[in-house]
Design a protein around this motif. Structure first.
Motif, PDB file in Angstrom:
ATOM      1  N   ALA A 188      64.258 -31.167  82.944  1.00 35.05           N
ATOM      2  CA  ALA A 188      65.234 -31.746  83.875  1.00 35.05           C
ATOM      3  C   ALA A 188      65.632 -30.682  84.888  1.00 35.05           C
ATOM      4  N   ARG A 189      65.948 -31.158  86.086  1.00 32.64           N
ATOM      5  CA  ARG A 189      66.375 -30.240  87.144  1.00 32.64           C
ATOM      6  C   ARG A 189      67.283 -30.986  88.093  1.00 32.64           C
ATOM      7  N   GLY A 221      72.277 -31.921  94.970  1.00 28.96           N
ATOM      8  CA  GLY A 221      73.415 -31.692  94.084  1.00 28.96           C
ATOM      9  C   GLY A 221      73.848 -32.903  93.290  1.00 28.96           C
ATOM     10  N   ASP A 222      73.374 -34.079  93.667  1.00 29.96           N
ATOM     11  CA  ASP A 222      73.753 -35.284  92.940  1.00 29.96           C
ATOM     12  C   ASP A 222      72.533 -36.128  92.578  1.00 29.96           C
ATOM     13  N   VAL A 223      71.401 -35.434  92.417  1.00 32.21           N
ATOM     14  CA  VAL A 223      70.148 -36.079  92.044  1.00 32.21           C
ATOM     15  C   VAL A 223      69.491 -35.247  90.947  1.00 32.21           C
ATOM     16  N   LEU A 224      69.043 -35.931  89.909  1.00 28.31           N
ATOM     17  CA  LEU A 224      68.423 -35.284  88.762  1.00 28.31           C
ATOM     18  C   LEU A 224      66.949 -35.662  88.686  1.00 28.31           C
ATOM     19  N   VAL A 254      66.894 -39.423  89.721  1.00 31.45           N
ATOM     20  CA  VAL A 254      68.023 -40.234  89.272  1.00 31.45           C
ATOM     21  C   VAL A 254      69.255 -39.876  90.096  1.00 31.45           C
ATOM     22  N   ARG A 255      69.874 -40.876  90.694  1.00 25.11           N
ATOM     23  CA  ARG A 255      71.110 -40.655  91.448  1.00 25.11           C
ATOM     24  C   ARG A 255      72.285 -40.565  90.474  1.00 25.11           C
TER      25      ARG A 255
END
Length: 112
Positions: A36-37, A42-45, A80-81
């Motif tokens: 995961a990163r 800053g708001d997305v994975l 992912v948001r």
């Protein structure tokens, strides 16, 4: 909306997980395999999914939560948001990504 703190807390609760920067942003690794990163926004994975079919299904069925970019074409990775998921779904996504990337020996620590 989930936060970077939530991602960090949940990711680091998984066995053999460490945090190490990836592309200058927080990255989470199981035995040095990135699972995961947090992206530059800053708001997305970034997380791994089982295959391209699952990725397509997620992006097509819930575009408010999941998307991709050309950089990830051909890779079983979905974006992912933070605003699209709650804590429970975030936990599921991180755990599944961890399972997909963890060495078999480590998987037994989570009943894998």
């Amino acid at each position: 909306m989930v936060t970077e703190h939530d991602v960090r807390r949940l990711a680091l609760s998984l066995p053999a997980t460490t945090e190490k920067a990836s592309y200058g942003t927080p990255g989470f690794r199981v035995k040095d395999r990135l699972f995961a990163r947090i992206r530059e926004e800053g708001d997305v994975l970034v997380v791994w999914v089982a295959d391209e079919g699952e990725k397509r299904g997620l992006v097509e069925s819930e575009p408010d939560k999941f998307f991709t970019t050309p950089h990830y074409d051909g890779h079983p990775v979905v974006l992912v948001r933070f605003g699209g998921v709650d804590i429970e779904e975030l936990k599921e996504l991180l755990t599944e990504s961890w399972r997909l990337r963890a060495p078999k020996k480590v998987l037994t620590q989570l009943g894998g």
